[in-house]
Design an enzyme around this catalytic site. Structure first.
Site, PDB file in Angstrom:
ATOM      1  N   ARG A   1       0.715  -1.279  -0.093  1.00 25.33           N
ATOM      2  CA  ARG A   1       0.081  -0.147  -0.020  1.00 25.33           C
ATOM      3  C   ARG A   1       0.833   1.087  -0.145  1.00 25.33           C
ATOM      4  NH1 ARG A   1      -2.625  -3.764  -0.533  1.00 25.33           N
ATOM      5  NH2 ARG A   1      -4.408  -4.241   0.384  1.00 25.33           N
TER       6      ARG A   1
ATOM      7  N   SER B   1     -10.797  -0.301   3.430  1.00 25.89           N
ATOM      8  CA  SER B   1      -9.962  -0.403   4.543  1.00 25.89           C
ATOM      9  C   SER B   1      -9.406   0.970   4.929  1.00 25.89           C
ATOM     10  CB  SER B   1      -8.822  -1.360   4.435  1.00 25.89           C
ATOM     11  OG  SER B   1      -9.266  -2.417   3.883  1.00 25.89           O
TER      12      SER B   1
ATOM     13  N   GLU C   1      -4.742   3.972   5.744  1.00 28.87           N
ATOM     14  CA  GLU C   1      -4.374   3.739   4.082  1.00 28.87           C
ATOM     15  C   GLU C   1      -5.256   4.889   3.555  1.00 28.87           C
ATOM     16  OE1 GLU C   1      -5.513  -0.278   2.774  1.00 28.87           O
ATOM     17  OE2 GLU C   1      -6.550   0.555   1.012  1.00 28.87           O
TER      18      GLU C   1
HETATM   19  C1  LIG Z   1     -15.336  -0.498  -0.794  1.00 30.17           C
HETATM   20  C2  LIG Z   1     -13.883  -0.429  -1.174  1.00 30.17           C
HETATM   21  C3  LIG Z   1     -12.854  -1.432  -1.207  1.00 30.17           C
HETATM   22  C4  LIG Z   1     -11.665  -1.211  -1.447  1.00 30.17           C
HETATM   23  N1  LIG Z   1     -10.739  -2.133  -1.714  1.00 30.17           N
HETATM   24  C5  LIG Z   1      -9.625  -2.071  -1.811  1.00 30.17           C
HETATM   25  C6  LIG Z   1      -8.599  -3.391  -1.962  1.00 30.17           C
HETATM   26  O1  LIG Z   1      -8.961  -4.347  -1.914  1.00 30.17           O
HETATM   27  N2  LIG Z   1      -7.308  -3.029  -2.131  1.00 30.17           N
HETATM   28  C7  LIG Z   1      -6.832  -1.704  -2.445  1.00 30.17           C
HETATM   29  O2  LIG Z   1      -5.433  -1.671  -2.329  1.00 30.17           O
HETATM   30  N3  LIG Z   1      -7.660  -0.808  -2.196  1.00 30.17           N
HETATM   31  C8  LIG Z   1      -8.985  -0.988  -1.769  1.00 30.17           C
HETATM   32  N4  LIG Z   1      -9.633   0.177  -1.940  1.00 30.17           N
HETATM   33  C9  LIG Z   1      -9.258   1.645  -1.929  1.00 30.17           C
HETATM   34  C10 LIG Z   1      -9.283   2.230  -3.364  1.00 30.17           C
HETATM   35  O3  LIG Z   1     -10.189   1.460  -4.073  1.00 30.17           O
HETATM   36  C11 LIG Z   1      -8.115   2.242  -4.049  1.00 30.17           C
HETATM   37  O4  LIG Z   1      -6.934   2.784  -3.184  1.00 30.17           O
HETATM   38  C12 LIG Z   1      -7.882   2.846  -5.509  1.00 30.17           C
HETATM   39  O5  LIG Z   1      -6.694   2.722  -6.220  1.00 30.17           O
HETATM   40  C13 LIG Z   1      -8.176   4.427  -5.444  1.00 30.17           C
HETATM   41  O6  LIG Z   1      -8.640   4.887  -6.657  1.00 30.17           O
HETATM   42  P1  LIG Z   1      -9.497   6.377  -6.836  1.00 30.17           P
HETATM   43  O7  LIG Z   1      -9.340   6.645  -8.237  1.00 30.17           O
HETATM   44  O8  LIG Z   1     -10.668   6.134  -6.441  1.00 30.17           O
HETATM   45  O9  LIG Z   1      -8.481   7.174  -6.139  1.00 30.17           O
HETATM   46  P2  LIG Z   1      -8.650   8.295  -5.256  1.00 30.17           P
HETATM   47  O10 LIG Z   1      -9.346   7.931  -4.146  1.00 30.17           O
HETATM   48  O11 LIG Z   1      -9.396   9.481  -6.044  1.00 30.17           O
HETATM   49  O12 LIG Z   1      -7.121   9.070  -5.049  1.00 30.17           O
HETATM   50  C14 LIG Z   1      -6.286   8.133  -3.979  1.00 30.17           C
HETATM   51  C15 LIG Z   1      -4.783   8.799  -4.018  1.00 30.17           C
HETATM   52  O13 LIG Z   1      -4.236   8.666  -5.480  1.00 30.17           O
HETATM   53  C16 LIG Z   1      -4.254   9.993  -5.768  1.00 30.17           C
HETATM   54  N5  LIG Z   1      -4.345   9.808  -7.240  1.00 30.17           N
HETATM   55  C17 LIG Z   1      -5.786   9.383  -7.904  1.00 30.17           C
HETATM   56  N6  LIG Z   1      -5.495   9.717  -9.146  1.00 30.17           N
HETATM   57  C18 LIG Z   1      -4.229   9.847  -9.469  1.00 30.17           C
HETATM   58  C19 LIG Z   1      -3.493  10.062 -10.755  1.00 30.17           C
HETATM   59  N7  LIG Z   1      -4.029   9.867 -11.915  1.00 30.17           N
HETATM   60  N8  LIG Z   1      -2.199  10.525 -10.714  1.00 30.17           N
HETATM   61  C20 LIG Z   1      -1.450  10.729  -9.226  1.00 30.17           C
HETATM   62  N9  LIG Z   1      -2.266  10.722  -8.096  1.00 30.17           N
HETATM   63  C21 LIG Z   1      -3.542  10.205  -8.379  1.00 30.17           C
HETATM   64  C22 LIG Z   1      -4.895  10.975  -5.162  1.00 30.17           C
HETATM   65  O14 LIG Z   1      -4.328  12.232  -4.953  1.00 30.17           O
HETATM   66  C23 LIG Z   1      -4.880  10.498  -3.756  1.00 30.17           C
HETATM   67  O15 LIG Z   1      -3.683  10.674  -2.998  1.00 30.17           O
HETATM   68  C24 LIG Z   1     -11.013   0.089  -1.515  1.00 30.17           C
HETATM   69  C25 LIG Z   1     -11.893   1.010  -1.693  1.00 30.17           C
HETATM   70  C26 LIG Z   1     -13.374   0.862  -1.114  1.00 30.17           C
HETATM   71  C27 LIG Z   1     -14.286   2.279  -1.269  1.00 30.17           C
END
Ligand SMILES: Cc1cc2nc3c(=O)[nH]c(=O)nc-3n(C[C@H](O)[C@H](O)[C@H](O)COP(=O)(O)OP(=O)(O)OC[C@H]3O[C@@H](n4cnc5c(N)ncnc54)[C@H](O)[C@@H]3O)c2cc1C
Length: 338
Positions: free
Chosen positions: A165, A236, A333
């Protein structure tokens, strides 16, 4: 590129919390990213990059800056060898759509990561992982814009310090991922070591293709996480602690049954969910409208009327109680949108 003003952050994040963002700029390509950064600079405003908003907590008083929302589209396949292919995805592509595309093409490597919310561009930021697989196993390179210049740099996965992570993108401010490339195998095999998948296999479920494994993973996840169409959450909230193996051993002696997994030669990962459940009896613990999810206490759920402040206070309470009981200082996280 579209620019909007005073956009409620609860509409852009899966926690469905947070006040207004002063500006939100939707970016479809590299030129949009440069224009969005220039827009923020001209006004002396900070900026924050957002994908699907599934791993961030936005503050109740909003964000007095520019949200750069990454909508870069597109998935392309390139042949790299007889037994391998490269899938290139724009940062704005839904991660699960990319996993489904890989499965449709019979490509192995990311099927255990099915059903993780969010975008392809955010996936390397915390090196997403689930069911015994991490993105680092398949990521080949990213194209990203550095903080200090309007140019695109191609960074190999090995340059990203991908870890549990964690990545360089998380620690160095300002990188904006435009696209990612996965190297996937045509001749892979299912990775079913994780208990829930192994027991499905034992029960005779066909898990022979990336599509079958992906479907099973999505079903398992649906029983574990809150339904995003009903509850606000970012999954998480905390990482599982990685501590010195000697400390983990002592803790497991004090709390028999504590799951401990070797991480490297000197450290081990311990199950925070187990500590919350069996040591602290914290399932369902709540502050205001925020509570620890009954089926998985490492997940914080924002119920009706919850505020970001409730989530913050709950997270602080959990961290304090874990530290008092185990001496472990836990890490979040979920990122703070600030
Ligand atoms: C129900 C649920 C279950 C989940 N299960 C998991 C799991 O099993 N495993 C896991 O690892 N994660 C899990 N997550 C967390 C999440 O899905 C991941 O971290 C995912 O990669 C976030 O993507 P996002 O586009 O929503 O990012 P955002 O929430 O929009 O951003 C997350 C971070 O990434 C940065 N960011 C976003 N896009 C970019 C980009 N293009 N360039 C640079 N920085 C960027 C943002 O500034 C922020 O710091 C879960 C979340 C939920 C809600």
């Amino acid at each position: 590129m579209t620019t909007r003003e005073h956009v409620p952050l609860r509409t852009l994040t899966t926690f469905r919390l947070g006040g207004d963002a002063r500006f939100v700029i939707d970016c479809e390509n590299e030129a949009d990213v440069y224009a969005a950064r220039a827009f923020a600079k001209e006004r002396g405003l900070p900026s924050y990059v957002l994908g699907g908003g599934s791993n961030v907590l936005a503050a109740d008083d909003g964000y007095a800056g520019v949200i750069i929302r990454m909508n870069v589209p597109g998935i392309a396949e390139e042949a790299v060898a007889e037994d391998a292919a490269r899938l290139i995805a724009g940062a704005g592509v839904s991660w699960d759509t990319l996993v489904a595309e890989a499965a449709r093409r019979g490509l192995w490597g990311v099927e255990n990561l099915a059903g993780i919310p969010g975008t392809a561009g955010a996936a390397p930021v915390q090196n997403i992982g689930a069911y015994g697989t991490e993105l680092s196993g398949s990521l080949e390179w990213i194209d990203a814009v550095p903080a200090d210049a309007d140019r695109v740099e191609r960074l190999a996965a090995a340059e990203l310090a991908l870890a549990y992570r964690d990545s360089r993108l998380k620690r160095e401010k300002g990188w904006i991922v435009l696209r990612i490339a996965l190297r996937l195998r045509r001749d892979g095999a299912p990775m079913l070591a994780y208990r829930d998948l192994a027991s499905r296999k034992e029960a005779g479920e066909p898990l022979r293709t990336p599509a079958e494994v992906g479907r099973a993973v999505r079903e398992i996840r649906a029983g574990k996480f809150p339904d995003l169409s009903v509850s606000g959450t970012a999954g998480s909230f905390f990482k599982n602690p990685v501590i010195r193996s000697a400390e983990a051993k002592a803790l497991a002696e004090r709390y028999p049954g504590l799951p401990v997994y070797p991480a490297d030669e000197e450290t081990s990962k311990v199950s925070l969910a187990w500590i919350l459940d069996c040591v602290l009896d914290a399932r369902g613990l709540s502050v205001g409208g925020a509570r620890l999810f009954e089926r998985q206490p490492i997940v914080i759920v924002a119920g009706d009327g919850a505020t970001a402040k409730d989530v913050e206070l709950l997270a602080e309470t959990v961290a304090r109680r874990v530290e008092e009981a185990t001496g472990i200082s836990i890490e979040r996280e979920v990122r703070t949108l600030a």
